[in-house]
Design an enzyme around this catalytic site. Structure first.
Site, PDB file in Angstrom:
ATOM      1  N   ASP A  82       0.818  -1.222   0.000  1.00 35.20           N
ATOM      2  CA  ASP A  82       0.000   0.000   0.000  1.00 35.20           C
ATOM      3  C   ASP A  82       0.852   1.272   0.000  1.00 35.20           C
ATOM      4  O   ASP A  82       0.727   2.118   0.902  1.00 35.20           O
ATOM      5  CB  ASP A  82      -0.933   0.051   1.230  1.00 35.20           C
ATOM      6  CG  ASP A  82      -1.971  -1.052   1.228  1.00 35.20           C
ATOM      7  OD1 ASP A  82      -2.291  -1.580   0.149  1.00 35.20           O
ATOM      8  OD2 ASP A  82      -2.463  -1.377   2.324  1.00 35.20           O
ATOM      9  N   GLU A 109     -11.588  -1.970  -2.777  1.00 30.49           N
ATOM     10  CA  GLU A 109     -10.996  -1.155  -1.701  1.00 30.49           C
ATOM     11  C   GLU A 109      -9.907  -0.264  -2.277  1.00 30.49           C
ATOM     12  O   GLU A 109      -9.679  -0.226  -3.475  1.00 30.49           O
ATOM     13  CB  GLU A 109     -10.456  -2.060  -0.586  1.00 30.49           C
ATOM     14  CG  GLU A 109      -9.416  -3.058  -1.050  1.00 30.49           C
ATOM     15  CD  GLU A 109      -9.040  -4.068   0.033  1.00 30.49           C
ATOM     16  OE1 GLU A 109      -9.527  -3.964   1.174  1.00 30.49           O
ATOM     17  OE2 GLU A 109      -8.243  -4.971  -0.262  1.00 30.49           O
TER      18      GLU A 109
END
Ligand SMILES: *[C@@H]1O[C@H](CO)[C@@H](O)[C@H](O)[C@H]1NC(C)=O
Ligand SMILES: *[C@@H]1O[C@H](CO)[C@@H](O)[C@H](O)[C@H]1NC(C)=O
Ligand SMILES: *[C@@H]1O[C@H](CO)[C@@H](O)[C@H](O)[C@H]1NC(C)=O
Length: 323
Positions: free
Chosen positions: A34, A201
């Site tokens: 991420d 997401e």
């Protein structure tokens, strides 16, 4: 005749299949999950934030490295009183005025007991971050959404919005105060896949007038070494766009992003598997807007700790991002 038909079929297949550029080079400290990348205005240093190590900070004088791990943004964890406050996820960093704003998630895997926090710094170096804790974007069991993976965008009218969400009701967008430390209104759903586990997401909205581009990660993110998803169900990066920051995002075919829409920007190819956790930034040195993400290099390994930092320059010539 038969052979000719076969060859024609093959040519048609190859020419319609999407091909992707390989990730840009990366050297030293390239394992990342991420990522969030931004350049410091004062000296041009690249800062790369990522999940783990209480929001790990790495820096480099070039996007391709060598990267050096500098430490943690929040070495004491978050002041948010919630399980997961020592294991912060999914950083997003943006500059507002003289300050850099770091948004992070407090949660535990598979739980809706979640909150998005914020910290600020003038330089981004470890030890300079002030934690403000809760933004007010929060969820509990039974909420419409899961309050993680926040990303803040400055809209064309000068207002701020945070998109966020993961599974459950997928992606929502909420107006933020100025400065964007807290949410200021109710949230609107902007992306949803009603089927299966609602596996969407990691939203990221990039404003490129006249469009807002909503990037998101679809599919299964993690655990590939122990439980590989069916082919095509692993992470991939999709996009929808709208002329309004808060509604009516559609994909290339005009399908609403709240009705399973989403055009694929980057999916598994060659040695790249499961790209996602993406963001975009403008890098004048690299010559434009860069899509950055993490991915599995299949020649290295499928473990979550083996995910690699990837980046590609975006080609916008069609009005849609191509890498
Ligand atoms: C929606 O979810 C289903 C089931 O997980 C998946 O097969 C499909 O590809 C998803 N649709 C999009 C547009 O990502
Ligand atoms: C990139 O270059 C443009 C045009 O020179 C400039 O306006 C902009 O501020 C630069 N952006 C960054 C992040 O350096
Ligand atoms: C961008 O894509 C277009 C259309 O595919 C292509 O003609 C052009 O050369 C590309 N630009 C760059 C800089 O690669």
């Amino acid at each position: 005749m038969m052979l000719l038909k076969l060859i024609l079929l093959l040519v048609a297949f190859v020419s319609t299949a999407i091909s992707y550029g390989n990730p840009g080079a990366c050297s030293n400290a390239c394992n990342v999950h991420d990522p969030a990348v931004i350049r410091r205005d004062s000296d041009g240093t690249y800062f790369r934030f990522s999940t783990g190590n209480k929001i790990q900070i790495a820096t480099s004088s070039s996007l391709s490295g060598p990267w050096t791990i500098k430490g943690s943004a929040l070495s004491m964890g978050s002041k948010i009183n919630l399980a997961g406050n020592q294991d912060l996820w999914a950083p997003d960093v943006t500059k507002v005025g003289d300050n850099y704003y770091l948004y992070y998630s407090v949660s535990t895997f598979g739980s809706q007991e979640s909150a998005i926090g914020v910290a600020t710094s003038k330089t981004m170096d470890p030890g300079t971050w002030t934690d403000y804790g809760r933004t007010g974007v929060v969820s509990h069991a039974g909420s419409a959404y899961n309050a993680i993976d926040g990303n803040v965008v400055l809209a064309g009218d000068g207002s701020y919005y945070m998109s966020f969400g993961s599974f459950w009701g997928d992606i929502y967008n909420v107006p933020m105060n100025n400065p964007p430390l807290t949410a200021s209104g109710s949230s609107t759903r902007i992306a949803y896949n009603s089927t299966g586990s609602h596996a969407i997401e990691g939203s990221f909205i990039w404003y490129r007038s006249p469009y807002y581009y909503l990037f998101f990660s679809a599919g299964t993110c993690c655990g590939y070494d122990s439980n590989r998803p069916a082919p095509g169900m692993e992470y991939r990066i999709n996009v929808c766009r709208s002329t309004s920051v808060n509604r009516e995002y559609v994909d290339k075919n005009g399908v609403s992003c709240t009705a399973k829409g989403g055009s694929t920007v980057l999916a598994s190819h060659d040695n790249v598997y499961g790209p996602g956790g993406q963001g975009v930034f403008l890098d004048n040195v690299s010559g434009g807007e860069v899509l950055y993400y993490h991915y599995v290099d299949t020649t290295i390994g499928y473990g979550d700790g083996q995910k690699r930092f990837g980046w590609n320059l975006i080609n916008w010539s069609t009005g849609w991002p191509v890498v």
